[in-house]
Design an enzyme around this catalytic site. Structure first.
Site, PDB file in Angstrom:
ATOM      1  N   ASN A 117      27.942  41.829  47.593  1.00 21.61           N
ATOM      2  CA  ASN A 117      28.961  42.328  46.688  1.00 21.61           C
ATOM      3  C   ASN A 117      28.266  43.150  45.614  1.00 21.61           C
ATOM      4  OD1 ASN A 117      30.893  40.859  43.995  1.00 21.61           O
ATOM      5  ND2 ASN A 117      31.240  42.790  45.044  1.00 21.61           N
ATOM      6  N   CYS A 252      30.455  42.383  34.610  1.00 22.03           N
ATOM      7  CA  CYS A 252      31.516  43.396  34.641  1.00 22.03           C
ATOM      8  C   CYS A 252      32.742  42.897  33.894  1.00 22.03           C
ATOM      9  CB  CYS A 252      31.881  43.714  36.090  1.00 22.03           C
ATOM     10  SG  CYS A 252      33.311  44.802  36.264  1.00 22.03           S
ATOM     11  N   TYR A 258      41.202  42.777  35.709  1.00 20.43           N
ATOM     12  CA  TYR A 258      41.951  43.036  36.933  1.00 20.43           C
ATOM     13  C   TYR A 258      41.374  42.389  38.189  1.00 20.43           C
ATOM     14  CZ  TYR A 258      43.926  45.674  40.879  1.00 20.43           C
ATOM     15  OH  TYR A 258      44.517  46.015  42.058  1.00 20.43           O
ATOM     16  N   SER A 299      49.582  42.461  38.779  1.00 23.35           N
ATOM     17  CA  SER A 299      48.426  42.374  37.885  1.00 23.35           C
ATOM     18  C   SER A 299      48.799  42.469  36.411  1.00 23.35           C
ATOM     19  CB  SER A 299      47.409  43.460  38.235  1.00 23.35           C
ATOM     20  OG  SER A 299      48.003  44.745  38.150  1.00 23.35           O
ATOM     21  N   ASP A 361      50.744  47.320  32.109  1.00 19.67           N
ATOM     22  CA  ASP A 361      49.894  47.387  33.303  1.00 19.67           C
ATOM     23  C   ASP A 361      48.453  47.174  32.868  1.00 19.67           C
ATOM     24  OD1 ASP A 361      49.263  47.578  35.954  1.00 19.67           O
ATOM     25  OD2 ASP A 361      49.829  49.687  36.178  1.00 19.67           O
ATOM     26  N   ASP A 362      47.579  46.909  33.846  1.00 18.34           N
ATOM     27  CA  ASP A 362      46.191  46.591  33.521  1.00 18.34           C
ATOM     28  C   ASP A 362      45.348  47.825  33.261  1.00 18.34           C
ATOM     29  OD1 ASP A 362      44.744  47.312  36.266  1.00 18.34           O
ATOM     30  OD2 ASP A 362      46.577  46.226  36.732  1.00 18.34           O
ATOM     31  N   CYS A 398      32.438  54.188  38.018  1.00 11.77           N
ATOM     32  CA  CYS A 398      31.584  53.011  38.179  1.00 11.77           C
ATOM     33  C   CYS A 398      30.631  53.240  39.344  1.00 11.77           C
ATOM     34  CB  CYS A 398      32.431  51.764  38.442  1.00 11.77           C
ATOM     35  SG  CYS A 398      31.447  50.273  38.733  1.00 11.77           S
TER      36      CYS A 398
END
Length: 486
Positions: A117, A252, A258, A299, A361-362, A398
């Site tokens: 990951n 992070c 989120y 979310s 919203d996120d 990112c």
């Protein structure tokens, strides 16, 4: 044209989720259950590799865990009391079976399987160097670089070779690796990507999130520390610190905004509680006169609850989500594509009509989804539509395992607040501040202004070198200069 949920197209996507079991009867079945809980972290492909003291067994497939790992003919061959698994959303490497993890190789020291990951930010340079000395790659995934670095290391043992490989890579990673001698789990020196450890009936379990431990009935033990390497062999757990412990952790920050499921615990904090606190902070920073607080499902729900509680404005489900739409559907034309949004989400018209609405919203990435949502509210008869975002403006790409557009595609990188408001056709728009986000996390930014998280997508403050990106940018500038000269 094939697409996923139209409201998810304009979200940041985590690269993947990982899960590992050592010493558990039916390890592959436990891994499949754990991957189900982590499905939100990667919906493109899934894979499991197990080991039964004689051989490694692997099954990998495109698509969701369900449908691929719920059949006897698939699970029975995945024998053994140790296994690792992976769910994938591609950020590095194309969408193909050759890139589905875990990746496996026969090395001089024996079989070696790995699930990753994150993203290696110098993978392209390392890949070129390895190919120039004879390495033959079977995938386009940055994860395969680790395997080749292990294979070509001159160190005496597999663990030493693995550590030698890790010391050559940059970027973000949480890894679970399966060998004939045991299971290895590790986290990058800054802890950018998450990894937790649990225990179930003597089995040691690793996962990207605590919710995966909950699902398999495991007890949370602790987080794997930044820069820590954990080895599980014959039931014994040993911890190693091959990188030292000098660097300050930078997990992070988007995990709380989120990525993580709201029922997970990240960094000893309830993700759900943090998101509610972000919403409350947003109500303090950007108040608005309105009749209803409406979350963008799913979310935006916790932040909307926090906003409503702090502001005193009633919370209502003004957008209803259908849970019975398949992940992929065909959209053959612009009109059908526009209507296709309502397959997944639809305005609660009777509730919305004539009301002043605050949408929560996120994040906003490209802004295309936010525009669709505002238009949906207007069509439902909303008198006013105000947008509040439970993260700061996303202005930077990112490079640590999150799928973000190039910076020129990020709305906040190219437009000021007024222009963004006009673009999404809202009556007003506001984001929580970076200081407000830290406050909601319970960790105000330090006096020296050094962040305690990786917040580069908001601030541009990248915590590691970005070798490949810098080389690509330099090459692009050179090409542009040559074009102008020519």
């Amino acid at each position: 044209m094939f697409t996923t949920n139209p409201f998810d197209d304009d979200k940041l996507h985590e690269e993947c989720g990982i899960f590992g079991v050592s010493g558990g009867e039916g390890a592959a079945a436990l891994t499949a259950l754990g991957l189900h809980a982590l499905q939100h972290r990667g919906q493109e492909a899934a894979g499991i590799t197990s080991y039964d003291d004689r051989a490694f067994h692997t099954h990998r497939a495109m698509g969701h865990v369900a449908g691929n790992f719920d059949r006897k003919e698939i699970m029975d061959p995945l024998a053994g009391d140790s296994a690792i698994g992976h769910v994938r959303y591609a950020t590095t490497g194309d969408s193909a079976m050759r890139n589905v993890q875990p990746l496996y190789a026969e090395l001089a020291a024996g079989g070696f399987a790995i699930a990753h990951n994150g993203n290696i930010s110098n993978a392209s340079r390392l890949r070129r160097d390895l190919i120039s000395t004879g390495s033959i790659f079977q995938s386009t995934s940055d994860t395969e670089v680790i395997i080749h670095l292990v294979a070509t290391s001159r160190q005496p043992t597999l663990i030493d070779r693995f550590i030698d490989a890790l010391k050559q890579i940059e970027g973000a990673y949480s890894l679970v690796c399966l060998t004939g001698d045991g299971l290895i789990a590790c986290r990058d020196p800054l802890g950018i990507r998450p990894l937790v450890m649990g225990e179930r009936e003597g089995a040691v379990i690793f996962a990207s999130e605590t919710v995966a431990l909950d699902v398999v009935g495991a007890e949370f033990v602790r987080s794997v520390e930044p820069g820590e390497l954990v080895i599980v062999k014959d039931g014994n757990v040993t911890s190693h610190r091959p990188f030292g412990g000098d660097a300050a952790a930078r997990p992070c920050i988007f995990e709380w905004v989120y990525f993580s499921r709201p029922d997970s615990i990240a960094g000893n904090r309830s993700v759900y509680s943090v998101r509610k606190a972000i919403g409350a902070q947003l109500a303090i920073e950007a108040p608005v006169e309105a009749d209803l607080v409406v979350p963008v499902p799913d979310s935006g729900v916790p932040a909307a609850i926090g906003f409503a509680q702090e502001s005193g404005i009633p919370f209502e489900l003004g957008i209803i989500r259908s849970h019975y739409v398949g992940r992929t559907f065909i959209q053959p034309g612009a009109e059908v594509r526009r209507l296709g949004v309502k397959l997944k989400h639809n305005a609660n018209r009777d509730l919305i009509a004539g009301k002043r609405i605050v949408l929560i919203d996120d994040s906003i990435v490209r802004g295309t989804t936010s525009l669709k949502i505002v238009e949906m509210m207007r069509e439902a008869g909303a008198k006013e539509v105000h947008f509040r975002i439970a993260s700061p403006p996303t202005k930077h790409s990112c490079f640590y395992g999150v799928d973000t557009p190039r910076r020129e595609k990020l709305l906040a990188a190219n437009l000021d607040l007024g222009a963004m408001t006009r673009f999404i056709k809202a009556d007003s728009l506001a984001f929580v501040s970076i200081d407000g986000l830290y406050k909601a996390l319970g960790e105000p930014r330090r006096a020296d202004n050094r962040p305690g998280y990786c917040d580069a997508c908001f601030t541009g403050d990248y915590p590691t070198s970005l070798t490949d990106h810098e080389e690509q940018a330099a090459a692009a500038q050179l090409a542009l200069l040559e074009e102008r000269v020519g």
